[in-house]
Design an enzyme around this catalytic site. Sequence first.
Site, PDB file in Angstrom:
ATOM      1  N   TYR A 146     -17.189  -2.413   5.018  1.00  0.00           N
ATOM      2  CA  TYR A 146     -18.595  -2.722   5.294  1.00  0.00           C
ATOM      3  C   TYR A 146     -18.763  -2.884   6.796  1.00  0.00           C
ATOM      4  O   TYR A 146     -17.903  -3.460   7.475  1.00  0.00           O
ATOM      5  CB  TYR A 146     -19.006  -4.026   4.601  1.00  0.00           C
ATOM      6  CG  TYR A 146     -20.395  -4.501   4.976  1.00  0.00           C
ATOM      7  CD1 TYR A 146     -21.512  -4.065   4.270  1.00  0.00           C
ATOM      8  CD2 TYR A 146     -20.590  -5.371   6.053  1.00  0.00           C
ATOM      9  CE1 TYR A 146     -22.791  -4.485   4.620  1.00  0.00           C
ATOM     10  CE2 TYR A 146     -21.869  -5.790   6.409  1.00  0.00           C
ATOM     11  CZ  TYR A 146     -22.959  -5.340   5.692  1.00  0.00           C
ATOM     12  OH  TYR A 146     -24.219  -5.744   6.046  1.00  0.00           O
TER      13      TYR A 146
ATOM     14  N   GLU B 205     -26.744  -0.379   8.985  1.00  0.00           N
ATOM     15  CA  GLU B 205     -25.710  -0.781   8.036  1.00  0.00           C
ATOM     16  C   GLU B 205     -25.068   0.439   7.394  1.00  0.00           C
ATOM     17  O   GLU B 205     -25.754   1.403   7.058  1.00  0.00           O
ATOM     18  CB  GLU B 205     -26.338  -1.662   6.955  1.00  0.00           C
ATOM     19  CG  GLU B 205     -25.374  -2.145   5.880  1.00  0.00           C
ATOM     20  CD  GLU B 205     -26.089  -2.951   4.804  1.00  0.00           C
ATOM     21  OE1 GLU B 205     -25.800  -4.148   4.666  1.00  0.00           O
ATOM     22  OE2 GLU B 205     -26.957  -2.374   4.109  1.00  0.00           O
TER      23      GLU B 205
END
Length: 210
Positions: free
Chosen positions: A113, A201
């Site tokens: 992530y 993101e």
Amino acid sequence: MKIHEYQGKEIFKSYDIPIQDGYVIEKIDDALETIKKVQEEFNTEAVVVKAQIHAGGRGKGGGVKYSPTTEEALANTKNMLGMNLVTHQTGAEGQEVLKVYITEALDIKKEYYCAITLDRAQIKDVFMVSTEGGVEIERVAEETPEKIIKVWIDPLVGIKSFQARKLAFGLGLKGNAFKIATKVFMKMYECYIGTDATIVEINPLVLTED
């Protein structure tokens, strides 16, 4: 303004950030031709069919389907277009799937992530990475916050290469993967500033077998 996954990836491409590539369709009549186009262009029999809605958690809701054959890809596309997709972010009412993104399938070794946003308390940008990719980062923050690595960046100075290397090192990356990740993190920050985004993101950022 919220954007779909495929739109975000087009922006990433413009900043030389590697992506899982593909094409978007809105009509089932375009499905077979698009599936074959992805298979031929990216040299893969398997594809991934992804619902395009403004919400996370699509996989758990049935909005992301690995499709090893043309027939399965076509069936998954037919089932997905027009469906009402319910995820933890849509609420019980869900969202109608009006677009489907058909992408190449990757041989994934590990998922990570990474994200950049503004930390208002610090008045700095914060770059976060974690080895726990592919899951809701909110759950990681609650259950295992030590697995989230953060670097704060002065927006007047921008990200430095040593900060990008610190993030890659924190993920345990080595060799060529370390070098590529460092470059990706630098490009992500360039994208964040260049698009005046509130958040950039990638979840998941994947390490492939090759």
